[in-house]
Design a protein around this motif. Structure first.
Motif, short mmCIF file in Angstrom:
data_model
loop_
_atom_site.label_atom_id
_atom_site.label_comp_id
_atom_site.label_asym_id
_atom_site.label_seq_id
_atom_site.Cartn_x
_atom_site.Cartn_y
_atom_site.Cartn_z
N SER A 96 0.93 4.41 -3.22
CA SER A 96 0.44 5.49 -3.40
C SER A 96 2.26 6.32 -2.71
O SER A 96 1.86 7.22 -2.86
N THR A 110 -0.75 10.42 7.03
CA THR A 110 0.35 11.06 6.26
C THR A 110 0.06 12.17 5.95
O THR A 110 0.40 13.51 5.63
N TYR A 134 0.54 -1.42 -0.15
CA TYR A 134 0.14 0.12 -0.01
C TYR A 134 1.13 1.48 -0.27
O TYR A 134 0.65 1.67 -0.67
N LEU A 135 1.83 1.38 1.00
CA LEU A 135 2.46 2.70 0.83
C LEU A 135 3.77 3.06 -0.50
O LEU A 135 3.50 3.76 -1.18
N LYS A 163 -3.82 5.57 5.40
CA LYS A 163 -3.04 7.08 4.69
C LYS A 163 -3.40 8.39 5.22
O LYS A 163 -2.49 9.20 5.53
N ILE A 220 4.25 6.55 -1.11
CA ILE A 220 4.86 6.77 0.90
C ILE A 220 6.49 6.15 0.98
O ILE A 220 6.46 4.66 1.03
N TRP A 240 -6.78 1.39 3.72
CA TRP A 240 -5.54 1.86 3.69
C TRP A 240 -6.42 3.15 3.06
O TRP A 240 -4.81 4.21 3.71
N GLU A 241 -7.07 4.23 2.72
CA GLU A 241 -7.28 4.83 2.38
C GLU A 241 -7.55 5.79 3.60
O GLU A 241 -7.20 6.73 3.70
#
Length: 445
Positions: A127, A350, A123-124, A346, A129, A342-343
């Protein structure tokens, strides 16, 4: 807010949580979520905050998230203990949460190795990140275990020294101590005996005191808990022995274990207005950034100051460092809505505005580099002392372990025995502690 104070009741609860989590088997690590994050869905978010102001702050962030993601509704469950969280992660089912937070940073290793929380690396990466650049590096390190990232930081805690400025002035002390030898002298100078107790105690060094745990002291000494092979290293690390000797010597200088324990057991609650630092019964306190807000709310009749906790005399170049901890955030591996989850993860962890507003509201340290630099971050001098401690390159949390925080409880037990005089042979005690930690870790694998 801190959740790591290891009084006997907390130690038992932590041990139970670790034991329960050890039996969790929650799916394979290579499964991939298939849900559409843009579809209309409802997520369940479990968190441990319970104070009205804290609950309102996280709910405000959730409302902001829902405005940005109108297809996602978040159902919030507050006041969740780690015991209940671990049971849900183990059992799964329709009542299990999708997104979870925990105050027990020590459990990251267990969360990661059991697969209780999903691997966040995909996921990171998706995105764009980079955790080591997005989050404060020291906090990024304590949210992964052996290269597996199953959590991200959601605000942090930094520990330092609070002191009673009025008591300092009366004792002729002009500045907070930087080294432990200076600290010992200041603690003695501030101590005012009264009968078989104290009118004022300079500092409560007891391993059963508020926040004065082996783990919190160890960050100042730079204790290396494990060797390169992952075996317990306390008996081989001079810093561990130095810590225990210093602590006992200070306790003896201030009246001895029995006298201190009698005084300690009569002190007010850690989270109430009668905390001994608030009442002036204790002139210096090892604590986190939240204590400044709590002291203000208690309307004290004296001014307080804050500084980094002192370091051993041979480490004065590292003065400014401190123990770090904080809330961790992750996605339940049993969740069927991981992309949508995850949304939320995140956003909470962040989004700079979200992180800053939450940090300001509950008086914790921001966990992202951008939030730490934000001009919107509160500029209270007491609070900023802990922001600086958090950013010191030598500030750190204890290493993650396959057995969660069990090794810290074992070291704490040794400290209690040594302080009370029940452990006569410290070297033998350190070796026994290493053997117990290794045995426990092997059984947890």
């Amino acid at each position: 807010m801190p959740k790591n104070n290891r009084t006997p009741g907390v130690a038992l609860a932590a041990t139970a949580a670790i034991s329960l989590l050890a039996s969790a088997c929650t799916g394979s690590a290579d499964s991939r979520a298939t849900d559409d994050p843009n579809a209309r869905t409802t997520l369940t978010f479990w968190h441990g905050w319970s104070a009205p102001g804290e609950v309102a702050a996280i709910e405000a962030n959730i409302k902001s998230f829902e405005k940005k993601h109108p297809n996602i509704t978040v159902e919030i469950v507050k006041g969740i203990t780690d015991d209940k969280l671990n049971q849900a992660l183990r059992a799964g089912g329709s009542n299990a949460p999708d997104v979870v937070s925990s105050f027990t940073t020590d459990n990251v290793g267990r969360f990661c190795t059991t697969g209780a929380l999903a691997d966040l690396k995909p996921y990171l990466e998706k995105s764009g990140i980079d955790p080591s650049k997005t989050f404060l590096p020291q906090m990024a390190r304590y949210t992964e275990h052996e290269g597996r990232r199953c959590a991200v930081p959601l605000l942090g805690d930094a520990y330092g020294l609070y002191y009673n400025k009025k008591a300092f002035e009366e004792a002729g002390i002009t500045a907070p101590p930087k080294t432990l030898s200076e600290f010992d002298e200041v603690a003695k100078k501030l101590t005012k005996p009264k009968g078989d107790g104290y009118e004022q105690l300079g500092f409560m060094p007891s391993f059963q005191g508020y926040e004065t745990t082996f783990e919190h002291y160890a960050s100042q000494f730079g204790v290396e808990y494990f060797d390169a092979e992952g075996r317990s290293n306390l008996a081989e690390d001079p810093a561990a022995k130095a810590l225990l000797i210093w602590q006992k010597n200070l306790a003896d200088k201030l009246g001895g274990h029995k006298k201190l324990e009698k005084f300690r057991t009569g002190l007010g609650d850690e989270w109430g207005p009668k905390h001994p630092f608030h009442t002036g019964q204790v002139a210096m306190q090892l604590d986190g950034e939240w204590r400044g807000r709590m002291a203000t709310d208690a309307d004290l009749d004296f001014e307080i100051g804050a500084a980094p906790f002192p370091v051993p005399d041979d480490q004065v170049a590292d003065y400014g460092k401190g123990y770090l901890s904080g809330t961790i955030l992750g996605i339940a591996k049993v969740s069927k809505k991981q992309n949508a989850a995850w949304e939320l993860v995140k956003y909470l962890s962040t989004d700079t505005d979200a992180v800053v507003s939450f940090a300001n509201a509950i008086h914790n340290v921001p966990s992202t580099v951008a939030a730490l630099k934000s001009p919107q971050l509160i500029d209270d001098p007491l609070y900023r002392t802990f922001v600086d401690i958090a950013q010191h390159p030598q500030s750190a949390h204890a290493p993650s372990s396959v057995n969660g925080g069990a090794f810290l409880l074992t070291a704490q037990d040794l400290g209690v025995r040594h302080e009370s005089g029940r452990e006569k042979d410290l070297d033998a005690g350190l070796r026994k502690t290493d053997a117990q930690v290794d045995k426990d870790n092997e059984q947890a694998r």
